[in-house]
Design an enzyme around this catalytic site. Structure first.
Site, PDB file in Angstrom:
ATOM      1  N   SER A   1       0.827  -1.210   0.000  1.00 47.91           N
ATOM      2  CA  SER A   1       0.000   0.000   0.000  1.00 47.91           C
ATOM      3  C   SER A   1       0.864   1.263   0.000  1.00 47.91           C
ATOM      4  O   SER A   1       2.069   1.219   0.277  1.00 47.91           O
ATOM      5  CB  SER A   1      -0.900  -0.007   1.232  1.00 47.91           C
ATOM      6  OG  SER A   1      -1.530  -1.260   1.364  1.00 47.91           O
TER       7      SER A   1
HETATM    8  C1  LIG Z   1      -3.314  -4.113  -0.323  1.00 48.25           C
HETATM    9  S1  LIG Z   1      -2.823  -5.768  -0.130  1.00 48.25           S
HETATM   10  C2  LIG Z   1      -2.132  -5.806   1.469  1.00 48.25           C
HETATM   11  C3  LIG Z   1      -0.852  -5.054   1.624  1.00 48.25           C
HETATM   12  C4  LIG Z   1       0.016  -5.574   2.731  1.00 48.25           C
HETATM   13  N1  LIG Z   1      -0.459  -5.211   4.044  1.00 48.25           N
HETATM   14  C5  LIG Z   1       1.463  -5.199   2.535  1.00 48.25           C
HETATM   15  O1  LIG Z   1       2.092  -4.646   3.458  1.00 48.25           O
HETATM   16  O2  LIG Z   1       1.995  -5.492   1.466  1.00 48.25           O
HETATM   17  C6  LIG Z   1      -4.356  -6.604   0.151  1.00 48.25           C
HETATM   18  C7  LIG Z   1      -4.194  -8.084   0.454  1.00 48.25           C
HETATM   19  O3  LIG Z   1      -5.428  -8.558   0.966  1.00 48.25           O
HETATM   20  C8  LIG Z   1      -5.529  -9.909   0.609  1.00 48.25           C
HETATM   21  N2  LIG Z   1      -6.920 -10.343   0.775  1.00 48.25           N
HETATM   22  C9  LIG Z   1      -7.968 -10.143  -0.057  1.00 48.25           C
HETATM   23  N3  LIG Z   1      -9.081 -10.692   0.460  1.00 48.25           N
HETATM   24  C10 LIG Z   1      -8.735 -11.252   1.647  1.00 48.25           C
HETATM   25  C11 LIG Z   1      -9.445 -11.947   2.663  1.00 48.25           C
HETATM   26  N4  LIG Z   1     -10.763 -12.190   2.552  1.00 48.25           N
HETATM   27  N5  LIG Z   1      -8.759 -12.382   3.737  1.00 48.25           N
HETATM   28  C12 LIG Z   1      -7.422 -12.141   3.854  1.00 48.25           C
HETATM   29  N6  LIG Z   1      -6.707 -11.474   2.934  1.00 48.25           N
HETATM   30  C13 LIG Z   1      -7.351 -11.032   1.853  1.00 48.25           C
HETATM   31  C14 LIG Z   1      -5.011  -9.949  -0.811  1.00 48.25           C
HETATM   32  O4  LIG Z   1      -4.608 -11.255  -1.154  1.00 48.25           O
HETATM   33  C15 LIG Z   1      -3.871  -8.948  -0.738  1.00 48.25           C
HETATM   34  O5  LIG Z   1      -2.656  -9.584  -0.526  1.00 48.25           O
END
Ligand SMILES: C[S@@+](CC[C@H](N)C(=O)[O-])C[C@H]1O[C@@H](n2cnc3c(N)ncnc32)[C@H](O)[C@@H]1O
Length: 401
Positions: A112
């Protein structure tokens, strides 16, 4: 053995300091988080990045190739997202490398934007010894910042994608951190690691999951963006009170990619279904253009919360005025056009979307055009969501599912 690309060189440290300085100057990075942003390198977490092209395709930027290193580091330490996965398909990286670029429908993992992370971590108010749950491990960078701030044995992070979890756990270990990592739907929380003092979501859930409220310690905090197709950037900061969690929205807007298991048709898909009906519909004269509602960030914030499933579309024509559409997954639609004779609306489908969306604007205007930070949210242990203005007993609305 740490791969070459991940070495923390003087160049990387210099760019990291410059970023931290910028985030500090803009007010995004609080003094107590600066040591973490200085100590934790971002680049080992994002070795391979997709750069979006103006035409919608993506070009690969490979940090593991010496020739691309400087450009890659510059990108990694800009205040920008780093896109690391498309369409949930790790194979698209090799395709992009061999073809030079790749088409994809959606970003499915990003690191992000640092200023948003900094704002959220500051608002999370994490202290040494806090037990923290992160929903959305992604690259692992945010988990590393949390490990630096508190204690790695108190940090748990969940992602729905097992490939991402495995890569993140490896990179975190190379960086010296071993938080608990799990591949699962974060909507279920992690009962075995609860209770949590802090829960931070870096994926955007449509509602605050009941499990998070149940797994929150006394006075624990949840910080999460509520996914609405209209956006709106609602970042709720809720504090546990009994079997509920309640608190205000941050003034700082912030959005993340929606959780992978939502899956409503896009606004454009709905538009394709209803376009013929729209051509035949009568136009009514009205006094408020949808563009005015959707163009005001605070009005849009309330419309996004209170108009479930509604998304927008802007259509431009070379020889006719622009159309501003709102559409819903059940096939409801409305659009306004501004001409020499004023504003006209056409609409159809089961819901009266023009009245719904402009109704939230009229309510917001009648309430004195409050900022989003005047609004709050209470989530009950049963999952009920109530948005309120001012105080818990102020004017309120049940948040539609
Ligand atoms: C914006 S990224 C997260 C960024 C992360 N915190 C970083 O430091 O790189 C969003 C993440 O949420 C995950 N995601 C989407 N739906 C999800 C769910 N229902 N439960 C857990 N993770 C989920 C995606 O696979 C993705 O890796």
């Amino acid at each position: 053995m740490i791969a070459d690309y991940s070495h923390d060189t003087a160049q990387a440290r210099c760019l990291r300091t410059r970023l931290a300085d910028r985030l500090t100057a803009s007010g995004a990075l609080a003094a107590d988080w600066r040591p973490a942003f200085m100590a934790v390198p971002r680049h080992p977490f994002v070795p391979r990045i997709f750069i979006p092209d103006p035409d919608g395709a993506y070009t690969p930027l490979d940090g593991t190739t010496p020739g691309s290193r400087t450009r890659w580091l510059e990108h990694v330490y800009a205040d920008d997202i780093c896109i690391t996965q498309l369409d949930g398909d790790p194979g698209l990286w090799d395709q992009a490398l061999s073809a030079g670029r790749v088409d994809a429908a959606a970003m499915t993992c990003t690191s992000s934007q640092p200023s948003l992370i900094a704002h959220m971590l500051g608002a999370l108010d994490v202290h040494q010894g806090h037990r923290v749950l992160e929903a959305g491990t992604g690259t692992g960078y945010n988990a590393a910042l949390l490990c630096h701030r508190t204690d790695e044995s108190r940090v748990a992070t969940i992602d729905i994608d097992p490939v991402l979890v495995s890569q993140a756990a490896d990179t975190l270990a190379l960086a010296g951190y071993r938080p608990a990592c799990r591949d699962a739907d974060a909507a279920d929380g992690w009962p075995e690691c609860a209770p949590f003092d802090r829960i931070i979501a870096t994926a955007s859930f449509p509602r605050i999951p009941c499990a998070w409220v149940a797994q929150l310690a006394d006075e624990g905090v949840i910080l999460a963006n509520l996914h609405r197709p209209l956006g709106g950037g609602a970042l709720a900061r809720l504090v546990a009170t009994g079997d509920k969690a309640s608190g205000r929205f941050l003034q700082q807007p912030g959005g993340f990619m929606p959780t992978r298991n939502h899956g409503s048709p896009s606004a454009y898909q709905v538009f394709q279904q209803v376009a013929d009906d729209a051509d035949r519909a009568d136009a009514d004269e009205v006094d408020l253009d949808l563009a005015e509602v959707l163009g005001h960030p605070e009005a849009r914030f309330l419309a996004a919360l209170l108009c479930p499933g509604v998304d927008e579309l802007r259509l431009s024509y070379p020889d006719a005025p622009d159309e501003r559409w709102v559409l819903a997954p059940d096939g409801s639609w409305a659009f306004t056009v501004v001409g020499a004779d004023g504003v006209r609306v056409r609409q159809g489908g089961p819901r009266k979307l023009y009245e719904e969306v402009t109704g939230t604007y009229r309510t917001w205007a009648a309430l004195g055009r409050p900022d989003r930070s005047k609004f709050g949210l209470t989530v009950g242990g049963d999952g009920a969501h109530r948005v309120w203005l001012g105080t818990l007993d102020g004017p309120g609305w049940d948040l539609p599912a």
